[in-house]
Structures are given as C-alpha cells and as structure tokens.
Scaffold this motif. Structure first.
Motif, PDB file in Angstrom:
ATOM      1  N   THR A 187       0.470   6.886  -0.454  1.00 26.45           N
ATOM      2  CA  THR A 187      -0.214   5.692  -0.928  1.00 26.45           C
ATOM      3  C   THR A 187       0.021   5.777  -2.423  1.00 26.45           C
ATOM      4  O   THR A 187      -0.395   7.219  -3.072  1.00 26.45           O
ATOM      5  CB  THR A 187      -1.661   5.205  -0.003  1.00 26.45           C
ATOM      6  OG1 THR A 187      -2.399   6.417  -1.076  1.00 26.45           O
ATOM      7  CG2 THR A 187      -1.116   4.832   1.021  1.00 26.45           C
ATOM      8  N   ARG A 245      -0.280   9.895   5.535  1.00 25.89           N
ATOM      9  CA  ARG A 245       0.402   8.172   4.303  1.00 25.89           C
ATOM     10  C   ARG A 245       0.832   8.681   3.238  1.00 25.89           C
ATOM     11  O   ARG A 245       0.388  10.269   2.961  1.00 25.89           O
ATOM     12  CB  ARG A 245      -1.302   7.613   4.121  1.00 25.89           C
ATOM     13  CG  ARG A 245      -1.630   7.089   5.821  1.00 25.89           C
ATOM     14  CD  ARG A 245      -2.088   5.987   4.723  1.00 25.89           C
ATOM     15  NE  ARG A 245      -2.575   4.750   6.474  1.00 25.89           N
ATOM     16  CZ  ARG A 245      -3.773   4.083   6.181  1.00 25.89           C
ATOM     17  NH1 ARG A 245      -4.759   3.728   5.130  1.00 25.89           N
ATOM     18  NH2 ARG A 245      -3.962   3.280   7.815  1.00 25.89           N
ATOM     19  N   SER A 304      -5.542   5.129  -3.318  1.00 24.08           N
ATOM     20  CA  SER A 304      -6.011   3.921  -2.394  1.00 24.08           C
ATOM     21  C   SER A 304      -6.189   5.443  -1.407  1.00 24.08           C
ATOM     22  O   SER A 304      -7.483   5.996  -0.551  1.00 24.08           O
ATOM     23  CB  SER A 304      -4.115   3.874  -1.379  1.00 24.08           C
ATOM     24  OG  SER A 304      -3.996   2.852  -1.743  1.00 24.08           O
ATOM     25  N   GLU A 363       3.223   5.298   6.697  1.00 23.60           N
ATOM     26  CA  GLU A 363       2.319   5.545   7.639  1.00 23.60           C
ATOM     27  C   GLU A 363       2.905   6.113   8.546  1.00 23.60           C
ATOM     28  O   GLU A 363       3.911   5.507   8.820  1.00 23.60           O
ATOM     29  CB  GLU A 363       0.776   5.550   8.132  1.00 23.60           C
ATOM     30  CG  GLU A 363       0.933   4.465   8.364  1.00 23.60           C
ATOM     31  CD  GLU A 363      -0.457   3.944   9.186  1.00 23.60           C
ATOM     32  OE1 GLU A 363      -1.853   4.138   8.396  1.00 23.60           O
ATOM     33  OE2 GLU A 363      -0.185   2.895   9.990  1.00 23.60           O
ATOM     34  N   ILE A 416       0.896  -1.457   0.016  1.00 22.83           N
ATOM     35  CA  ILE A 416       0.237   0.220  -0.008  1.00 22.83           C
ATOM     36  C   ILE A 416       1.022   1.511  -0.026  1.00 22.83           C
ATOM     37  O   ILE A 416       0.862   1.729  -0.779  1.00 22.83           O
ATOM     38  CB  ILE A 416      -0.780   0.017   1.325  1.00 22.83           C
ATOM     39  CG1 ILE A 416      -1.658  -1.319   1.421  1.00 22.83           C
ATOM     40  CG2 ILE A 416      -1.523   0.945   1.231  1.00 22.83           C
ATOM     41  CD1 ILE A 416      -2.899  -1.474   2.883  1.00 22.83           C
ATOM     42  N   GLY A 417       1.705   1.497   0.509  1.00 26.69           N
ATOM     43  CA  GLY A 417       2.723   2.483   1.509  1.00 26.69           C
ATOM     44  C   GLY A 417       3.423   2.668   2.435  1.00 26.69           C
ATOM     45  O   GLY A 417       3.887   2.154   2.619  1.00 26.69           O
TER      46      GLY A 417
END
Length: 731
Positions: free
Chosen positions: A505, A503, A509, A494, A491-492
């Motif tokens: 992403t 976040r 998303s 955070e 996803i990424g």
C-alpha cells in the motif's frame, strides 16, 4: 432532389502550379460542381458532382481538351492478368482498360505529349536551319514559317480550349500571341526558336515535378506486392493488397513484412527504418506488433494480419502526405490570389508598351510591338506559382521518410514560426511506464522484499504493479506461492503468503497499520521529494520494505529540450501529476512546468500562452490541448484520438524529432523565400531589359523557363535535407 457524389480522377501532365490552376478553372465553372481539390504532386482531382447537371464524361472531356490525361482514381496503369482465387497468384482475366489511361509514372520523357512536342519542334527547327544553310533566303524563310506553324498548332489548341473555359491568361495564350506576333513582324526564325525553348521548358518542368513525386511514391512502394499466405497448412503466394485481418503470413529472413500484424511465432530483428526512419533494428517476438514495409533481418516469422493493406501504417502515411497537399499554406494562397491579377496586369502593360511609344513619341511600331511580345513571355507567373507547392511537397516527402508527418503546407508554415513547445509528461517526455528505482529493505534483503511484493501484486493490473513484477522478472526471482490475492481499490493489494496476510500500500496506509516507524516514513518522504512514487510492503504490523518507482524521462528528452532552447524556443511541461513529481522530471530537463492539470486546464494553458505554441502529446487527455495549439504534434505510440486531432505526428517516439520537425519547417520556409526571390528577381530584371529592347523573345522565354526550373530544382534540395543533422536551412 439533387444527388451529389464525391468523385476522383488521376490527372497526368500537370507539371507546375499553373497547370493545376487550369485544371481547377476548367471544372469549377461547370454547373453542379463544387468542392474542387487539385493536388499537383499526387496528380489528383477530386470534386463534388451533381451528375444530373454535369456528367462525369463532360468533366473528363474538359480536362482532355486542355491537353492533360485523365482516368478515374484507382485505375491501374497497366493491364492486369487475372487470378485464380481472391488474392492468389497468378491473376486471371484482364481488367478492362480505360480508353484514356494515364501513362505509368515511369514513362520516359520522349513518350509523353510534351516530349513529342519537343522532338517535333526541335526537328523542324533543325530542318529549317539546314534549309537556311543550303537554299535561298526565301525558301529558308518559308521553312521557318512552316516550322513555327506546326509547332504552334498544339499550343494554340490548348490556349483556345482554356479560353473557351473562361481562362484567357494562360502561358499557352501568351505563347500563341508572342509566336503569332513574331510571324507577323517577320521574325519567323526567332518564333520557331521560342517555341522550341518553350517545349524544352515544358519537358524540364515535367522531369522536375516527376522527381518531386518520386519521394512520395517511394513510400507507397515500401510494402511488398506479394505475401506468403498460410492456407490449409500450405503456403500460397498472394497479392499483399488482398490480405485480410486474421490471416497468417510467413515472413522469411530478408523479406519485407507485407501487412501490419502481430507476431504469432518466431523471434527476429526488424529493421523499421523504411517506415519510421529508426536505423537500429529492434528484436520482436510473439505478441509484438510489426508494420508493413519493415524488413525481417534474422529468422522466419509467422504474422497474423491485423489490418488490411489499405489501412496499414504505410498507407496511412501516404494518405496523410497526399492529403496534406490540399491544406495549402497561407503564402501559397496569397501567391495564387496575386497571380490572378498579375497576369492581366502584364497583358495590360504589354499593350501599353506596344501602343504608347509609337503614338506619343512617334517611335517605330514593329520595334515596340516586338518588345511587348517579349514582355508577355517574361511575365508568365509559372515560377512564382510553383515556388510554394514544390517546396512544401519536398518537405512533406523528406519528413515522411524520417518519421515526421506534417498534415499540409499550412502546418509547415505555422510550425516554422514556433516560439514555445508545450509537452505532456507521461508517454511524451517520459517513457510512459514506471520503473523500480530503489528498494529499501526494512527486514531481509532487497530481493526478498521485491519477490514478496511481486507475489502480492500477481493479479493487479495497475502500472505500478506491472513495474514491480517486471523488475522481479528481470532479476529472475522466484516468487513464493500466494493464496487469496486481491486488489484493494484505492489502497493497494494483499495476499496470503505462508499463512500471513501481506500487503502493498501507500506508506501512509502502512503507518496507520503501525507497520512503519518515523525513520521509515522520513525515508519514504525523501524518495517522494525526488518525484518518486513509494509503496510499502508489510506483514501485519511488521514493515518489510519500501519500493520507489518513477516514470523516467526518455533517454533523448534532455538533448531535445536543449536543442529547442538553442533554437530560441521556450519549453514547458504540462502534467496532471503532483507538483513534486513535475519538478523532479522537468527540473533536470531545464523546462518550466505546470502540474495538477485536467485536460481542460491544459487547453486553457495553451490558449493563454498566445500564438506560436506547439503542443506535443500522446493521450486522449491531450486531444483538447493539441487542438488548441497552433500546431498539435502526436507521438506515434499515442492514441488514435491524439493522432487524428493533431496537425503532425512523430512516428519514432523520439523527443529529438520535435526540434527536427521545427528545423524541417524552417528549412521549407527558407526555401520558399529563396524561390520567391528567384522568381520575382528574374522577372524584374528581364521585364526591364525587355522593355529597353536589350533582350528579345528567345531570351524572354529562356528566362521564364529557367526561373521555373531553378525554383523547382531548389525545392527538390529539401528532399536531401536531414533535419537531425542539419542545424540550419539549406542555402
């Protein structure tokens, strides 16, 4: 059960292809011998031996009998002085010196066996001519006979040794027949002169072969012989060859780096041109890798050795070039086969010339016997046999000096026939690392967006995360403190900043979280259409910004592909990336592309392209395609798997070196065609003139020697060929 051992020797005195053939022929017939490899330029003999059937001493005796020097591989050329500690200078006790030590490479010509033969035959011939001018004809004739017999003795001895080894058709045998026949026919003066010319040719061949070897030996001399090793806080001068991984050496300004290693202290400019051919010095600092043989241009460096001298970049280059000689080109193998029946055919034709005209037409026996002897001399295939290996060796050395490694003559020949080049994208046509190309601030300014994103990505190892952090560092931005930074797999990332969760992403998303409106999504789509990867920065449901990244093409990629097209070579890019990214990279470069490819897909694509395909890549995933291609070329920064799998390597990571490599291969093949034309052309002319009685013995041997020297000198011109500047083969 028989025990087989791989053995190696250094063999000196090999000056042409027929010399290497004699060495090969002398040992491959012995029982228990297999896998014979003879490399002319490297002066090396390697074979697999069952010592229960043939001891090593018998191998060495067979080579010595042919007039060559031989010593076990790795024998030092001079006596060594001893050393106090392993690697420390000065060295102590002398190493035992083999009895048949080959002479050092720098031995002057007049101290070699062939040089001494030249001096002896020349002196005897001059003395005989002096007697002719001052004494009676009978005494002068005796002087020429004596000069001929003394000069012929070492040649006949070598001919007899070859005959005993099952090799009747050698240049020494032809020379013995010709000189001996001339004596019988009463042409002692001409026979003595022929022997002198033969000795001159032998020396010239030796000098030319030595010149070809010097290009490769110069590579081995790039690394310094000594190094300043740190031992207990003090410096000790040691042999560079004795350095071990983990030791730390001091490299002062102006010194060459003694071993491959990592800089642990200091920053300086390094001239890497001796190894890679790159002329612009590069600044290196702590953590950077340095290569043996590079020159420290500015300040002192402390370097931790990462590899022993035997495994340094220079050592591997020298090994590749020397081992490449064993991978003989198809043209060379054909000429070897051709020469095997060519020599007996010449002897048969000479016999017919000597017998048929007197028998059938009643012509004088002495006249036609003399013509047959001249035919024997002109028929020697030395020039033809050396025409290919001399050109290949020169091309390999010229390429190695410029960071272009080709693993053998077969690779050179196939590379010259390249009609299409397939490139991997990442790390080959592109730099292999993404860069930030655009920042769209949705809330705040660009620097604020970048600083927040870099802070969130502080602990991520993904290439995109590193690119964001690197851009923030380049702009000298101060990152806010974060809490609980973590990677979200797939996803990424955070992190908590100022009490809020931030976040980074993909835009999709972020849109699902309600942080991006349609206008921001359209903006992201436009960036992605240009082949850029876009990430979104948001805090809760608040969009903060978009960051676009892309792995940019190498600065010289467009020029390289333009050069290939100008050479009539098509280009295609094979990548596992998306079609959109592939089009964005390949389009401006003018290359075709295929996207979404797995390693097996790349291999299949190369196979479907047919013959004449060169594949250029740098990663493990490129290895199957590199192996499938007619010529696989690995970028120097690539993985060890790619370098081992490939047929060639580019050390400077410059895409323009790909067309340079093709130019070098084409120049080598043009040189080979010139050499074959010179060798066969001169043979054809003088075969006709010898049979017609226009040219005699001395002109025949002069033509044979001249052809060999011309072919070798022509091949040596490749050492000066610059494939980056010269756009056509040397004429």
């Amino acid at each position: 059960m028989a025990t087989q051992t791989r053995c190696g020797w250094t063999v000196t005195g090999m000056d042409c292809g027929s010399c290497a053939g004699k060495v090969r022929g002398a040992v491959e017939r012995l029982p228990g011998v297999s896998g014979v490899e003879v490399t002319l330029i490297a002066e090396r003999l390697r074979l697999t031996l069952d010592e229960a059937l043939t001891p090593r001493a018998e191998i060495e005796a067979a080579i010595r009998a042919l007039g060559f020097g031989i010593a076990p591989e790795g024998t030092p050329p001079e006596r060594r002085k001893g050393f106090v500690l392993p690697g420390a200078l000065p060295e102590p006790a002398p190493d035992p010196e083999p009895q048949d030590m080959p002479p050092p490479a720098s031995l002057p010509w007049h101290r070699t066996a062939k040089g001494r033969l030249l001096l002896v035959t020349g002196g005897l011939l001059a003395g005989a001519w002096g007697v002719k001018l001052t004494a009676a004809a009978a005494l002068a004739e005796a002087a020429f006979v004596l000069a001929c017999l003394i000069g012929l003795l070492p040649v006949a001895r070598r001919a007899w040794a070859a005959l005993r080894r099952g090799m009747p058709f050698t240049i020494e045998a032809l020379m013995t027949l010709a000189a001996g026949g001339a004596l019988v026919l009463g042409a002692a003066e001409e026979a003595a002169f022929v022997l002198f010319l033969f000795a001159v040719g032998e020396v010239l061949e030796g000098l030319a072969a030595q010149r070809a070897r010097s290009g490769i030996r110069a590579l081995a001399r790039l690394a310094p012989e000594t190094a300043r090793l740190e031992v207990g806080g003090a410096l000790r001068e040691v042999r560079a060859a004795a350095l071990r991984a983990g030791q730390v050496v001091l490299v002062r300004a102006g010194d060459r780096v003694p071993a491959d290693g990592i800089i642990v202290e200091g920053t300086s400019g390094l001239d890497e041109s001796p190894v890679t051919g790159e002329s612009v010095p590069r600044t290196r600092g702590p953590g950077d890798e340095v290569l043996a043989g590079t020159i420290n241009t500015e300040a002192a460096l402390r370097v931790r050795v990462s590899r022993p001298a035997s495994d340094s970049a220079i050592a591997r280059i020298v090994r590749l070039v020397e081992e490449a000689e064993s991978a003989r080109a198809p043209t060379e193998r054909f000429i070897d086969r051709f020469s095997r029946w060519y020599m007996p055919s010449i002897v048969g034709v000479a016999a017919l010339v000597a017998i048929l005209p007197p028998l059938v037409l009643g012509l004088p026996w002495p006249d036609w016997s003399y013509r047959a002897l001249a035919l024997l001399l002109i028929g020697c295939p030395c020039a033809l046999v050396i025409s290919v290996p001399a050109a290949i060796a020169s091309a390999l050395a010229a390429g190695a000096r410029r960071g272009l490694l080709l693993k053998g003559g077969a690779v050179v020949e196939v590379a010259a026939a390249t009609t299409r080049v397939a490139f991997d994208k990442t790390g080959t046509l592109t730099c292999g690392r993404p860069n930030v190309t655009a920042i769209v601030a949705l809330n705040g300014d660009e620097d604020t967006v970048l600083a927040l994103a870099a802070a969130v990505e502080i602990g991520a190892a993904h290439p995109l995360a590193r690119a964001i952090r690197d851009e923030a560092a380049r702009r000298r931005l101060t990152l806010p403190p974060v809490q609980g930074a973590r990677v979200l797999p797939g996803i990424g990332a955070e992190a908590g900043i100022d009490g809020a969760l931030v976040r980074v992403t993909a835009p999709r998303s972020a849109a699902e979280a309600g942080a991006l409106d349609q206008e921001a999504l359209h903006h992201a789509a436009r960036l992605e259409k240009d082949g850029q990867t876009v990430v979104a920065l948001y805090r809760g449901a608040e969009g903060l910004g978009l960051i676009a990244l892309r792995d940019e093409p190498r600065p010289d990629a467009a020029a390289a592909l333009a050069q290939l097209r100008a050479m009539g070579i098509a280009t295609v890019m094979l990548t596992g990336d998306t079609p959109r990214t592939a089009a964005a990279i390949a389009g401006p470069l003018g290359a075709d592309w295929q996207a979404g490819m797995l390693p097996a897909d790349k291999r299949d694509a190369i196979r479907d392209m047919g013959a004449g395909v060169m594949m250029v890549g740098d990663g493990i995933n490129d290895a199957p395609a590199l192996k499938q291609a007619a010529v696989g070329v690995a970028m120097g920064s690539g993985t060890d798997v790619a370098l081992e799998t490939a047929d060639a390597a580019i050390l400077r990571d410059r895409v323009t070196d790909v067309p340079a490599m093709v130019r070098l291969a084409r120049a080598a093949m043009a040189n080979i065609r010139q050499n074959v034309a010179i060798a066969l052309g001169l043979k054809a002319v003088f075969l006709v003139t010898s049979i017609a009685g226009i040219t005699g013995l001395w002109m025949a041997v002069l033509a044979d020697t001249g052809a060999t020297v011309l072919v070798t000198l022509n091949a040596l011109r490749l050492l000066r060929f610059d494939p980056e500047r010269d756009t056509s083969p040397p004429a």
